[in-house]
Design an enzyme around this catalytic site. Sequence first.
Site, PDB file in Angstrom:
ATOM      1  N   HIS A  42     -12.827  11.595  -2.978  1.00 39.66           N
ATOM      2  CA  HIS A  42     -12.505  12.128  -4.314  1.00 39.66           C
ATOM      3  C   HIS A  42     -13.119  13.494  -4.532  1.00 39.66           C
ATOM      4  O   HIS A  42     -13.836  13.709  -5.512  1.00 39.66           O
ATOM      5  CB  HIS A  42     -12.971  11.158  -5.393  1.00 39.66           C
ATOM      6  CG  HIS A  42     -11.915  10.148  -5.746  1.00 39.66           C
ATOM      7  ND1 HIS A  42     -12.222   8.901  -6.253  1.00 39.66           N
ATOM      8  CD2 HIS A  42     -10.560  10.197  -5.672  1.00 39.66           C
ATOM      9  CE1 HIS A  42     -11.098   8.236  -6.482  1.00 39.66           C
ATOM     10  NE2 HIS A  42     -10.089   8.991  -6.128  1.00 39.66           N
ATOM     11  N   CYS A  98     -15.338   2.940   4.084  1.00 39.16           N
ATOM     12  CA  CYS A  98     -16.811   2.934   4.026  1.00 39.16           C
ATOM     13  C   CYS A  98     -17.316   1.530   4.384  1.00 39.16           C
ATOM     14  O   CYS A  98     -16.763   0.537   3.912  1.00 39.16           O
ATOM     15  CB  CYS A  98     -17.253   3.310   2.616  1.00 39.16           C
ATOM     16  SG  CYS A  98     -18.989   2.984   2.287  1.00 39.16           S
ATOM     17  N   HIS A 126      -9.487   2.350 -10.102  1.00 40.53           N
ATOM     18  CA  HIS A 126     -10.088   3.052  -8.969  1.00 40.53           C
ATOM     19  C   HIS A 126      -9.575   2.443  -7.656  1.00 40.53           C
ATOM     20  O   HIS A 126      -9.489   1.223  -7.530  1.00 40.53           O
ATOM     21  CB  HIS A 126     -11.616   2.936  -9.054  1.00 40.53           C
ATOM     22  CG  HIS A 126     -12.323   3.877  -8.124  1.00 40.53           C
ATOM     23  ND1 HIS A 126     -12.460   3.614  -6.780  1.00 40.53           N
ATOM     24  CD2 HIS A 126     -12.893   5.083  -8.331  1.00 40.53           C
ATOM     25  CE1 HIS A 126     -13.103   4.628  -6.207  1.00 40.53           C
ATOM     26  NE2 HIS A 126     -13.386   5.533  -7.129  1.00 40.53           N
ATOM     27  N   GLU A 128     -10.923   1.979  -4.784  1.00 38.03           N
ATOM     28  CA  GLU A 128     -11.834   1.006  -4.159  1.00 38.03           C
ATOM     29  C   GLU A 128     -11.617  -0.375  -4.757  1.00 38.03           C
ATOM     30  O   GLU A 128     -11.479  -1.363  -4.031  1.00 38.03           O
ATOM     31  CB  GLU A 128     -13.298   1.424  -4.351  1.00 38.03           C
ATOM     32  CG  GLU A 128     -14.256   0.349  -3.831  1.00 38.03           C
ATOM     33  CD  GLU A 128     -15.717   0.574  -4.253  1.00 38.03           C
ATOM     34  OE1 GLU A 128     -16.152   1.741  -4.295  1.00 38.03           O
ATOM     35  OE2 GLU A 128     -16.410  -0.422  -4.519  1.00 38.03           O
ATOM     36  N   SER A 265     -19.260  12.670  -2.585  1.00 36.99           N
ATOM     37  CA  SER A 265     -18.175  13.276  -1.802  1.00 36.99           C
ATOM     38  C   SER A 265     -18.153  14.798  -1.951  1.00 36.99           C
ATOM     39  O   SER A 265     -17.178  15.449  -1.586  1.00 36.99           O
ATOM     40  CB  SER A 265     -16.833  12.663  -2.234  1.00 36.99           C
ATOM     41  OG  SER A 265     -16.696  12.689  -3.636  1.00 36.99           O
TER      42      SER A 265
END
Lengths: 281, 281
Positions: A42, A98, A126, A128, A265
Amino acid sequence: MEVRLASSRGFCFGVEDAVQIDEEAVHERGPGRVVALGPIIHNPQMVEKLEREGLDQTGELGAIDPADQAVLIRSHGARPETYEQARARGLAVVDATCVLVKRAQEAVQRLYEEGYHVVMIGDPNHPEVRGVIGYAPNVTVIDEGCDLEAALPYRERLGIVAQTTHSPEHVAQMIARILVRPYKEVKIINTLCLEVTRRQEAALALCDEVDVMFVLGGMKSANTRELVRLCRQKGMTTYHLETWDQFEPRMVENKSVAGLTAGASTPEWIISDFARRLETI
Amino acid sequence: MEVRLASSRGFCFGVEDAVQIDEEAVHERGPGRVVALGPIIHNPQMVEKLEREGLDQTGELGAIDPADQAVLIRSHGARPETYEQARARGLAVVDATCVLVKRAQEAVQRLYEEGYHVVMIGDPNHPEVRGVIGYAPNVTVIDEGCDLEAALPYRERLGIVAQTTHSPEHVAQMIARILVRPYKEVKIINTLCLEVTRRQEAALALCDEVDVMFVLGGMKSANTRELVRLCRQKGMTTYHLETWDQFEPRMVENKSVAGLTAGASTPEWIISDFARRLETI
């Protein structure tokens, strides 16, 4: 003006790994032959840099050519269906999920298998979270504004995980709200990223030394936004910027010491560029 | 003055059961032949009544005569060693442990068997807690003033239970304090007594309607003390009394409506006697 950097800031190992996995894959297969299903992290500036180096980040699974291209799963991970569809289409998969997101995915699956009603504390929009909740049926996603009475089952066995970038304080307070309701049993797997937690602690410590805080990172970056929220909650004037381009002199009017930190990030070159310029003001 | 009673108050089924089990045992075996290892509930007036009816509540395991007497385990339960010693001495056991305390004992044992480091939120000096923690080795007991950093292991799998008479809010806040520290996993078995919770909710609701609160119950009664703490936390002038004998007219000076509730071991005759007298003031 004086600029103080947070002792822990910027790139985490999950982002570093994702960038390295991407660069190796592009180097090996050639530009345009690795396709990510959206921005791999991001941070728009980093995303643009990777794009220039040959990573396609606008992919849709159905449009990737199995003969010529590989699909790259970004750091936020993906639902199991994505892997299945890639396999069904005969696509090579480069997985940059990740390791901590993977651990959250496994936790959700295990809690479901153990018979818990799975609850994820996080932002339902989101990537994730959208990925992690794919590892069990009917996961309930709850966040700050959520009506827990309506969202959660009554007197149940709840299995809880959280979005990896949330702060321990936020998760603890959400769980405290769950625990004042009737429940049989609650099992919490700690899915929080310790690197993110360290950045949060460092940012809060820095607030005590400065007059104004700058947090650098993508506007959609959850961990960057959490840094901003925590600093503001502490009463600090805090600006969330992506790069120096968004800086305005009024932001440091009557301020003598600025604090600087960045989301997980945000590459170091953006941070050092910002610090260097701010020091000359 | 006007007296309003809490909609839920006094004897819970655990105390009712304990009294009934005692009375049946004394009726069957005869006065002096049933010996409890301490007061069977935390209400002096009720304890005295049962004493008059023939229950010996000053017992020590070693002094009970197996030929003639039975040992009564009180509502707060006992450690496994107590049962073993009774068996070794050939004593008949009359078990008046509250079913919810039994459930907490089983939860502690199960959490330990599942490999958790067991934590109990409660008063380390309360007989319930002293009994429950006997069901696993090395249980950590924590309460309000506890230094959690020093008390709890680092990054562990914690299995948590609470003293049955604690309030959900108190337990939730203690667990929130645990969750801001590093941990791998936390499993919470809800051991709270729903009857106690209902009495707490009813007392707090009554606070909104009255000028002063009276909470009747033994000075050592944990659930009575929790009722007092919750009402005071809400800013209400609250008196913890055992009977009408401790009442003083100054307590209701300039007050027109009094609220009345009572702990789970306070018999109804103490409550109705108090209400009747207060109404005549």
